[in-house]
Design an enzyme around this catalytic site. Structure first.
Site, mmCIF file in Angstrom:
data_model
loop_
_atom_site.group_PDB
_atom_site.id
_atom_site.type_symbol
_atom_site.label_atom_id
_atom_site.label_comp_id
_atom_site.label_asym_id
_atom_site.label_seq_id
_atom_site.Cartn_x
_atom_site.Cartn_y
_atom_site.Cartn_z
ATOM 1 N N ASP A 187 -2.010 23.288 -42.518
ATOM 2 C CA ASP A 187 -0.696 22.771 -42.893
ATOM 3 C C ASP A 187 0.360 23.585 -42.147
ATOM 4 O O ASP A 187 0.029 24.432 -41.315
ATOM 5 C CB ASP A 187 -0.494 22.831 -44.422
ATOM 6 C CG ASP A 187 0.387 21.684 -44.916
ATOM 7 O OD1 ASP A 187 1.508 21.553 -44.405
ATOM 8 O OD2 ASP A 187 -0.055 20.937 -45.790
ATOM 9 N N HIS A 257 2.615 18.029 -40.665
ATOM 10 C CA HIS A 257 2.158 19.272 -41.318
ATOM 11 C C HIS A 257 1.409 20.147 -40.308
ATOM 12 O O HIS A 257 0.338 20.673 -40.599
ATOM 13 C CB HIS A 257 1.285 18.950 -42.532
ATOM 14 C CG HIS A 257 2.077 18.424 -43.703
ATOM 15 N ND1 HIS A 257 2.793 19.236 -44.544
ATOM 16 C CD2 HIS A 257 2.268 17.160 -44.154
ATOM 17 C CE1 HIS A 257 3.396 18.501 -45.480
ATOM 18 N NE2 HIS A 257 3.095 17.240 -45.252
ATOM 19 N N GLU A 320 3.403 12.346 -44.482
ATOM 20 C CA GLU A 320 4.693 12.990 -44.237
ATOM 21 C C GLU A 320 4.874 13.461 -42.794
ATOM 22 O O GLU A 320 5.061 14.650 -42.538
ATOM 23 C CB GLU A 320 4.837 14.189 -45.197
ATOM 24 C CG GLU A 320 4.800 13.768 -46.654
ATOM 25 C CD GLU A 320 4.912 14.922 -47.638
ATOM 26 O OE1 GLU A 320 5.491 14.713 -48.709
ATOM 27 O OE2 GLU A 320 4.422 16.038 -47.334
HETATM 28 C C1 TNX Z 1 3.253 16.095 -50.835
HETATM 29 S S1 TNX Z 1 0.694 14.672 -51.164
HETATM 30 C C2 TNX Z 1 2.336 16.543 -49.910
HETATM 31 C C3 TNX Z 1 1.963 17.974 -49.892
HETATM 32 C C4 TNX Z 1 2.695 18.747 -50.938
HETATM 33 C C5 TNX Z 1 2.754 17.933 -52.209
HETATM 34 C C6 TNX Z 1 3.359 18.649 -53.360
HETATM 35 C C7 TNX Z 1 0.734 14.843 -49.688
HETATM 36 C C8 TNX Z 1 -0.228 14.038 -48.994
HETATM 37 N N1 TNX Z 1 1.601 15.700 -49.124
HETATM 38 O O1 TNX Z 1 2.179 18.505 -48.607
HETATM 39 O O2 TNX Z 1 2.041 19.957 -51.139
HETATM 40 O O3 TNX Z 1 3.498 16.777 -51.964
HETATM 41 O O4 TNX Z 1 3.231 17.909 -54.538
#
Ligand code: TNX
Length: 564
Positions: A187, A257, A320
């Site tokens: 990440d 990420h 994301e």
């Molecule tokens: C979203 S869920 C993210 C993570 C974070 C999380 C915190 C997801 C696929 N990505 O990077 O840690 O929210 O709730």
């Protein structure tokens, strides 16, 4: 008549997840010095697991025998249990004999887990404390899981989790018949898997120089944090999990990420500014570029990943990934045009498609967070639906396999009680035990065929605000007990009040196993003097709740935290 009354009065065993069918009978089997374990076929390892779990606390040798008709646990295959699915088992306890029959080794293992949960909680201790007798009430159980993916995700990136604790956690999830451990290995805040051809991923990407305090305040803790698993560590985790019928699914995040990887190898990024391993939480603009060399780099990473992890599924993240840098990058734009793609979402689909082709050619299946569906998906790709059950429904309707992992019910980084009630700092949200229990992974709107696309469910333990293994345990339990029941048990058998009653028997087992679970409210608590490590709970009234920082843990290898 009297027999019927007696039968009614017999207690149901407190097994979590609740089995498909349970018939309590009169009497009990008592373990003693002379009790043997008989394992037929190649089921010796299952007997070994049972012996390992019971011998320390009972001090009984539980020797192996080749046959027995009395005072023994007999574990065998029974292919005639045709009405049960592959992982199903039958467990019968009489005063003379305990029999576990199954169609597969996994089924036999699950029979053993049910048996363990019918013994007194002190059998879960690591050494004898002189109690007993060790009785199991007579019963007949037939059982099988509802779903084949019964998962939980750990995030050793945001706060590193030592290997030994991961092994403890595997034991805990296997006890609850969960079978998939998804390891989020990369990440923005760290890269946790040794990749031999790209050592900087862990030498540089394995460490951040400090961590932001609380929810992205302007304050930093000034302490390096990091660590990583060598490939040998990961092989050990995989092998340990396999012995407990848990499959480890690795996740390598792309294209978003990605800050830790780009900090280690700047040519993977879109911009000239040097990155550092990220010190804050949240979504980063810094994503991988779409150069051929980057695709090859990541496939090189995956080559080492598939060599270590034999799992059918490989998780490539996909969540994301803001597209601003691709929009601003002449190279990304010309690639998009050259490929005849209409927008950046399609470019992300192309990116994922490159990985899918690569994995498919090696007999693996790609799984990713539900954003991977945004620019269209190649057939055969599996979607992990986190942004709500409807995302999973859409993917199932489009003909994709789905794992339901929605924030609404399965994000165990969310608060489990009102934040004002003194809970340790969490990411937000509110997923009570009752809420997590309520989940229905196959919504009615799916046809029978579409419903079959739902492989199962998974809990997420994102660890931005879980600063230590014991803090992860606090967030995980007892909600994982609830998720295990959602994943395993037939809906007709599920009842929250009944679950709570069984949970009240399960918590002392967890206590004996040194699990820092969150105590239930409003229920009699059997061990008030149990020393809980509630971490940030102790904050002075009015103080900003600052989580205690874990010391940088990590392998005692020849890598040092990088000074930037
Ligand atoms: C979203 S869920 C993210 C993570 C974070 C999380 C915190 C997801 C696929 N990505 O990077 O840690 O929210 O709730």
């Amino acid at each position: 008549m009297l027999a019927a009354v007696t039968a009614l009065a017999l207690a149901m065993p407190a097994i979590i997840p609740v089995p498909l069918s349970v018939t309590p009978e009169a009497g009990a089997f008592t373990f003693d010095e002379a009790t043997k374990i008989v394992a037929h076929g190649d089921l010796d390892p299952i007997a070994d697991r049972l012996r390992e779990s019971l011998s320390p606390a009972t001090d009984f040798p539980l020797k192996a025998a080749s046959s027995a008709t009395k005072n023994a646990v007999v574990i065998s295959y029974n292919p005639k249990l045709t009405w049960l699915s592959d992982e199903g088992y039958r467990l019968s306890v009489t005063p003379d004999l305990i029999e576990i029959q199954a169609k597969s080794a996994a089924g036999a293992f699950y029979g053993v887990q049910s048996l363990r949960q019918m013994l007194p909680s002190d059998t879960f201790r690591s050494a004898p404390i002189g109690k007993g007798p060790w009785k199991v009430p007579c019963v007949r159980i037939e059982d099988e899981p509802r779903f084949k993916w019964r998962g939980v995700m750990l995030d050793p990136v945001r706060h590193f989790l030592p290997k030994d604790w991961i092994l403890k956690f595997i034991d805990l999830i296997a006890l609850h018949k969960l079978n998939t451990l998804h390891l989020h290995l990369t990440d923005d805040q760290g890269w946790r898997m040794e990749i031999k051809r790209y050592p900087r991923l862990t030498v540089v990407g394995g460490w951040r120089r400090e961590t932001v305090v609380a929810r992205n305040t302007p304050v930093y803790d000034g302490k390096p944090h990091g660590g990583f698993y060598t490939q040998e560590d990961l092989r050990e985790i995989v092998a340990y999990a396999k012995q407990r019928f848990v499959t480890v699914v690795p996740e390598i995040e792309m294209p978003g990420h990605a800050s830790a990887a780009i900090a280690a190898y700047p040519s993977l990024g879109n911009i000239d500014t040097r990155l550092e391993v990220k010190r804050e939480w949240g979504v980063s603009e810094n994503i991988f570029n779409v150069e051929d060399s980057t695709i090859e780099f990541l496939q090189g990473v995956l080559e080492e990943v598939v060599a270590v992890f034999p799992s059918e599924f490989i998780h490539i993240g996909g969540d994301e990934a803001p597209k601003a840098q691709w929009k601003a990058s002449p190279a990304a734009q010309s690639k998009m045009r050259a490929l005849g793609l209409k927008d950046e979402d399609a470019l992300q689909s192309w990116f994922i498609g490159q990985m899918n082709t690569w994995l498919t050619a090696r007999g693996r299946r790609l799984i990713g967070w539900d954003e991977i569906a945004e620019g269209g998906l190649p057939p055969g790709v599996t979607v992990m639906a986190w942004r709500g059950i409807p995302k999973g429904v859409a993917a199932a309707k489009a003909g994709h396999d789905v794992v339901m992992a929605p924030t609404s019910h399965t994000y165990f980084d969310y608060y489990q009680a009102e934040p004002s009630s003194g809970e340790p700092l969490a990411i937000g949200g509110f997923t009570s035990l009752a809420k997590s229990y309520e989940m229905e992974p196959v919504p009615r709107e799916l046809t029978k065929a579409q419903g079959k696309r739902v492989l199962g469910v998974q809990a997420q333990l994102w660890s931005e605000y879980m600063v230590s293994p014991s803090h992860v345990e606090y967030m995980a339990f007892p909600r994982l007990c609830s998720l295990a029941e959602v994943a395993w048990s037939d809906p007709s058998r599920r009842n929250f009040d009944d679950f709570l009653e069984r949970l009240n028997h399960n918590l002392p087992r967890l206590a004996a196993l040194s699990v820092n679970y969150r105590p239930l409210e409003g229920l009699p608590h059997p061990f008030d003097d149990f020393a809980f490590d509630h971490g940030p709970r102790a904050a002075a009234p009015g103080a900003v709740p600052v989580p205690p920082r874990a010391k940088p843990r990590g392998p005692s290898r020849d890598t040092k935290p990088r000074k930037t």
